[in-house]
Design a protein around this motif. Structure first.
Motif, PDB file in Angstrom:
ATOM      1  N   LEU A   9       1.353   6.842  28.730  1.00 53.36           N
ATOM      2  CA  LEU A   9       2.429   6.392  29.612  1.00 53.36           C
ATOM      3  C   LEU A   9       3.757   6.483  28.883  1.00 53.36           C
ATOM      4  CD1 LEU A   9       3.573   5.106  32.173  1.00 53.36           C
ATOM      5  CD2 LEU A   9       2.964   2.865  31.234  1.00 53.36           C
ATOM      6  N   GLY A  10       3.805   6.013  27.635  1.00 53.04           N
ATOM      7  CA  GLY A  10       5.039   6.094  26.857  1.00 53.04           C
ATOM      8  C   GLY A  10       5.438   7.519  26.572  1.00 53.04           C
ATOM      9  N   ILE A  11       4.446   8.393  26.321  1.00 54.64           N
ATOM     10  CA  ILE A  11       4.750   9.802  26.054  1.00 54.64           C
ATOM     11  C   ILE A  11       5.350  10.449  27.293  1.00 54.64           C
ATOM     12  CG2 ILE A  11       3.732  12.055  25.541  1.00 54.64           C
ATOM     13  CD1 ILE A  11       1.691  10.602  23.776  1.00 54.64           C
ATOM     14  N   LEU A  12       4.734  10.219  28.471  1.00 58.70           N
ATOM     15  CA  LEU A  12       5.269  10.791  29.704  1.00 58.70           C
ATOM     16  C   LEU A  12       6.659  10.252  29.992  1.00 58.70           C
ATOM     17  CD1 LEU A  12       5.027  12.442  32.291  1.00 58.70           C
ATOM     18  CD2 LEU A  12       3.848  10.519  33.354  1.00 58.70           C
ATOM     19  N   THR A  13       6.854   8.943  29.846  1.00 57.00           N
ATOM     20  CA  THR A  13       8.169   8.352  30.102  1.00 57.00           C
ATOM     21  C   THR A  13       9.210   8.920  29.160  1.00 57.00           C
ATOM     22  OG1 THR A  13       7.039   6.298  30.720  1.00 57.00           O
ATOM     23  CG2 THR A  13       9.414   6.179  30.395  1.00 57.00           C
ATOM     24  N   ALA A  14       8.858   9.047  27.879  1.00 50.90           N
ATOM     25  CA  ALA A  14       9.818   9.528  26.884  1.00 50.90           C
ATOM     26  C   ALA A  14      10.156  10.985  27.101  1.00 50.90           C
ATOM     27  CB  ALA A  14       9.260   9.317  25.483  1.00 50.90           C
ATOM     28  N   ILE A  15       9.139  11.826  27.333  1.00 50.91           N
ATOM     29  CA  ILE A  15       9.404  13.246  27.525  1.00 50.91           C
ATOM     30  C   ILE A  15      10.164  13.460  28.825  1.00 50.91           C
ATOM     31  CG2 ILE A  15       8.291  15.471  27.991  1.00 50.91           C
ATOM     32  CD1 ILE A  15       6.215  14.746  25.911  1.00 50.91           C
ATOM     33  N   GLY A  16       9.776  12.722  29.890  1.00 50.55           N
ATOM     34  CA  GLY A  16      10.510  12.822  31.149  1.00 50.55           C
ATOM     35  C   GLY A  16      11.940  12.337  31.027  1.00 50.55           C
ATOM     36  N   GLY A  17      12.179  11.358  30.153  1.00 48.97           N
ATOM     37  CA  GLY A  17      13.530  10.813  29.998  1.00 48.97           C
ATOM     38  C   GLY A  17      14.366  11.561  28.993  1.00 48.97           C
ATOM     39  N   PHE A  18      13.763  11.946  27.853  1.00 49.55           N
ATOM     40  CA  PHE A  18      14.523  12.576  26.780  1.00 49.55           C
ATOM     41  C   PHE A  18      14.595  14.090  26.904  1.00 49.55           C
ATOM     42  CE2 PHE A  18      13.897   8.543  24.614  1.00 49.55           C
ATOM     43  CZ  PHE A  18      15.053   8.417  23.875  1.00 49.55           C
ATOM     44  N   VAL A  19      13.571  14.714  27.469  1.00 51.16           N
ATOM     45  CA  VAL A  19      13.492  16.164  27.393  1.00 51.16           C
ATOM     46  C   VAL A  19      13.326  16.757  28.786  1.00 51.16           C
ATOM     47  CG1 VAL A  19      12.592  18.040  25.982  1.00 51.16           C
ATOM     48  CG2 VAL A  19      12.200  15.704  25.256  1.00 51.16           C
ATOM     49  N   GLY A  45      20.529   6.157  20.938  1.00 51.86           N
ATOM     50  CA  GLY A  45      19.897   6.103  22.248  1.00 51.86           C
ATOM     51  C   GLY A  45      18.416   5.778  22.168  1.00 51.86           C
ATOM     52  N   VAL A  46      17.720   6.344  21.172  1.00 52.50           N
ATOM     53  CA  VAL A  46      16.295   6.058  21.002  1.00 52.50           C
ATOM     54  C   VAL A  46      16.078   4.566  20.737  1.00 52.50           C
ATOM     55  CG1 VAL A  46      14.302   6.384  19.484  1.00 52.50           C
ATOM     56  CG2 VAL A  46      15.627   8.356  20.232  1.00 52.50           C
ATOM     57  N   LEU A  47      16.860   4.004  19.829  1.00 49.44           N
ATOM     58  CA  LEU A  47      16.712   2.575  19.529  1.00 49.44           C
ATOM     59  C   LEU A  47      17.038   1.737  20.766  1.00 49.44           C
ATOM     60  CD1 LEU A  47      16.166   0.269  17.616  1.00 49.44           C
ATOM     61  CD2 LEU A  47      18.536   0.420  16.803  1.00 49.44           C
ATOM     62  N   GLY A  48      18.079   2.118  21.505  1.00 45.31           N
ATOM     63  CA  GLY A  48      18.466   1.358  22.693  1.00 45.31           C
ATOM     64  C   GLY A  48      17.388   1.354  23.761  1.00 45.31           C
ATOM     65  N   ILE A  49      16.818   2.529  24.046  1.00 46.13           N
ATOM     66  CA  ILE A  49      15.786   2.559  25.088  1.00 46.13           C
ATOM     67  C   ILE A  49      14.535   1.843  24.610  1.00 46.13           C
ATOM     68  CG2 ILE A  49      14.783   4.787  24.439  1.00 46.13           C
ATOM     69  CD1 ILE A  49      15.329   3.405  28.012  1.00 46.13           C
ATOM     70  N   CYS A  50      14.256   1.875  23.308  1.00 50.41           N
ATOM     71  CA  CYS A  50      13.111   1.125  22.779  1.00 50.41           C
ATOM     72  C   CYS A  50      13.314  -0.376  22.978  1.00 50.41           C
ATOM     73  CB  CYS A  50      12.913   1.427  21.294  1.00 50.41           C
ATOM     74  SG  CYS A  50      12.131   3.024  20.942  1.00 50.41           S
ATOM     75  N   VAL A 219      -0.471  -2.682  23.422  1.00 48.13           N
ATOM     76  CA  VAL A 219      -0.509  -1.357  24.050  1.00 48.13           C
ATOM     77  C   VAL A 219       0.874  -0.988  24.566  1.00 48.13           C
ATOM     78  CG1 VAL A 219      -1.457  -0.004  25.960  1.00 48.13           C
ATOM     79  CG2 VAL A 219      -2.937  -1.542  24.666  1.00 48.13           C
ATOM     80  N   SER A 220       1.536  -1.965  25.205  1.00 56.81           N
ATOM     81  CA  SER A 220       2.890  -1.733  25.704  1.00 56.81           C
ATOM     82  C   SER A 220       3.837  -1.357  24.568  1.00 56.81           C
ATOM     83  CB  SER A 220       3.402  -3.004  26.413  1.00 56.81           C
ATOM     84  OG  SER A 220       4.766  -2.880  26.755  1.00 56.81           O
ATOM     85  N   ARG A 221       3.769  -2.110  23.472  1.00 56.42           N
ATOM     86  CA  ARG A 221       4.660  -1.830  22.347  1.00 56.42           C
ATOM     87  C   ARG A 221       4.331  -0.505  21.682  1.00 56.42           C
ATOM     88  NH1 ARG A 221       3.922  -8.052  21.120  1.00 56.42           N
ATOM     89  NH2 ARG A 221       5.776  -8.852  22.207  1.00 56.42           N
ATOM     90  N   ALA A 222       3.047  -0.153  21.621  1.00 56.38           N
ATOM     91  CA  ALA A 222       2.672   1.151  21.059  1.00 56.38           C
ATOM     92  C   ALA A 222       3.238   2.280  21.910  1.00 56.38           C
ATOM     93  CB  ALA A 222       1.151   1.265  20.967  1.00 56.38           C
ATOM     94  N   ASN A 223       3.194   2.113  23.247  1.00 56.24           N
ATOM     95  CA  ASN A 223       3.804   3.103  24.142  1.00 56.24           C
ATOM     96  C   ASN A 223       5.287   3.268  23.840  1.00 56.24           C
ATOM     97  OD1 ASN A 223       2.252   4.257  26.735  1.00 56.24           O
ATOM     98  ND2 ASN A 223       1.284   2.346  26.107  1.00 56.24           N
ATOM     99  N   VAL A 224       5.960   2.138  23.628  1.00 54.56           N
ATOM    100  CA  VAL A 224       7.411   2.174  23.384  1.00 54.56           C
ATOM    101  C   VAL A 224       7.732   2.805  22.038  1.00 54.56           C
ATOM    102  CG1 VAL A 224       9.462   0.752  22.975  1.00 54.56           C
ATOM    103  CG2 VAL A 224       7.922   0.208  24.870  1.00 54.56           C
ATOM    104  N   PHE A 225       7.095   2.295  20.988  1.00 56.44           N
ATOM    105  CA  PHE A 225       7.518   2.659  19.633  1.00 56.44           C
ATOM    106  C   PHE A 225       6.860   3.929  19.102  1.00 56.44           C
ATOM    107  CE2 PHE A 225       8.332  -1.998  19.793  1.00 56.44           C
ATOM    108  CZ  PHE A 225       9.711  -1.915  19.714  1.00 56.44           C
ATOM    109  N   VAL A 226       5.964   4.523  19.891  1.00 51.52           N
ATOM    110  CA  VAL A 226       5.456   5.864  19.584  1.00 51.52           C
ATOM    111  C   VAL A 226       6.064   6.883  20.547  1.00 51.52           C
ATOM    112  CG1 VAL A 226       3.424   7.351  19.483  1.00 51.52           C
ATOM    113  CG2 VAL A 226       3.305   5.026  18.572  1.00 51.52           C
ATOM    114  N   GLY A 227       5.997   6.580  21.852  1.00 49.61           N
ATOM    115  CA  GLY A 227       6.439   7.538  22.859  1.00 49.61           C
ATOM    116  C   GLY A 227       7.916   7.877  22.786  1.00 49.61           C
TER     117      GLY A 227
END
Length: 409
Positions: A9-19, A45-50, A219-227
């Motif tokens: 979920l974090g990977i999809l959100t991050a790639i959809g948002g950043f790339v 920006g990465v720190l802010g969205i995290c 799990v939520s935090r892993a999504n955030v701080f990895v994705g």
């Protein structure tokens, strides 16, 4: 493997948002025009969205409700409606740009003009949104988007002067013919791309879709701080490859093909094919993300049944909003506006509405009625308030900089 799939979920959100399509070109254009001197904006920006995605995920896990739902309840229907209007406009325009990005990726692979592909891409996007399970979407497109790591590989293969890139990165100032106005506009656009409102709405709603509880906070935090850092890394790789290839030539980029060229130079046809696959996966994933976000926000504001966890007939109004949003996004492309220009326009609008999104999240994350002992701590509030100040500055500067520089020209 099960633990790895839990963070898709974090990977999809991050790639959809950043790339997404705009970021692919925007980061590459920033690299070609300014070298790595704007890399610090991506990191900020990465720190802010995290910071704010962690709050949004925590709200969803503890309360069992998404952020937008609580914003309306906590701050009232008027503030919620203002938030809805701003975020929905930006999300639908971004959805149109992502559908255009899918069409551009297909054009790169087949030479079929992207406008001919747009209706097909929009239809397939809607079918996936309608019929495919949430977990399947996030895993397939989140993981396929990782093929963009080919830009990292290309950077290692190119004749890269690492000392020069580092020198550019630690010199946050315009160079050559650029001026502070265009530099500031590019910085605002990159920051807005990292903090796009639909990211946190999608992320918190996705947490509810996956039935997160307090036991899933890790799990939520892993999504955030990895994705999200992964999305930032891919953005920096896009910027760096352009800085290596184009910046010494003082070239400006205008299309997706130019973005992919450094990969082709470093890795040949196979690398180019992987890059195009990454473009397709990232833009299609972003289209799914924005389509769902449009439906989430409207349904949550009006209190309708929503989500992929329900059968379409049990959340009919939610699916109607998703369909209408896809049609509106496609209609924007029917004007023949360039998808890249459309996304850059949405980044300006996104910058303007950022405070409407992030101030309510900070308020809800401090409300013990919803979060009890899981409210923000001192560090979370310090970073949240600090970034809220940055967001207000960016929102105030966006329109003046757009007018002054002619959209960064």
């Amino acid at each position: 493997m099960k633990k790895f799939l839990a963070i898709t979920l974090g990977i999809l959100t991050a790639i959809g948002g950043f790339v997404d399509i705009g970021d692919m070109v925007a980061n590459s254009e920033a690299g070609s025009r300014f070298g790595m001197s704007l890399a610090w904006v991506v990191l900020v920006g990465v720190l802010g969205i995290c910071v704010y995605a962690e709050m949004a995920g925590r709200v969803a896990a503890v309360s069992g409700r998404p952020v937008f739902d609580l914003v309306r309840e906590r701050l009232g229907p008027r503030v919620g409606l203002l938030n809805l209007a701003g975020s929905y406009l930006v999300t639908v325009l971004t959805l149109g740009a992502e559908i255009g990005g899918v069409a551009l990726a297909v054009q790169l692979a087949t030479s079929v003009h992207y406008l001919l592909v747009v209706p097909v891409a929009a239809f397939v996007c809607w079918v996936v949104l309608w019929r495919v399970r949430f977990e399947t979407m996030e895993r397939v497109f989140g993981l396929l988007g990782l093929t963009l790591v080919v830009f990292v590989v290309a950077l290692l293969k190119l004749p890269t002067d690492w000392a020069q890139l580092w020198d550019q990165a630690r010199t946050p100032a315009p160079a050559g013919q650029e001026n502070w106005g265009t530099y500031a506009f590019a910085g605002v656009a990159l920051f807005a791309a990292a903090m796009t409102p639909y990211e946190v709405f999608f992320f918190s709603s996705g947490g509810v879709e996956e039935r997160w509880t307090t036991r899933d906070l890790n799990v939520s935090r892993a999504n955030v701080f990895v994705g999200f850092p992964l999305g930032g890394l891919l953005s920096l790789a896009l910027m760096a490859t352009a800085a290596v290839v184009y910046h010494p030539l003082d070239m400006r980029l205008e299309d997706l093909g130019q973005t992919a060229l450094p990969v082709a130079m470093a890795l040949g046809k196979l690398g180019l094919a992987v890059a195009i696959l990454g473009f397709f996966a990232a833009t299609f994933g972003a289209a799914l993300e924005t389509g769902l976000s449009a439906g989430y926000t409207v349904a949550q504001y009006f209190g309708w049944s929503w989500g992929k966890r329900l059968r379409p007939r049990d959340a009919a109004r939610f699916h109607v909003v998703v369909l209408v949003s896809v049609l509106l996004g496609t209609a924007a492309l029917a004007t023949t506006i360039d998808p890249v220009l459309l996304t850059e326009t949405t980044l300006v609008l996104s910058a303007v509405v950022l405070p409407l999104t992030y101030l309510p999240i900070l308020v809800v994350a401090n409300d013990r009625q919803y979060l009890g002992e899981h409210v923000n701590g001192r560090l979370g509030n310090t970073l949240g308030v600090l970034y809220l100040g940055v967001i207000l500055v960016v929102a105030a500067a966006a329109i003046p900089l757009t007018i002054m520089t002619g959209m960064g020209g």
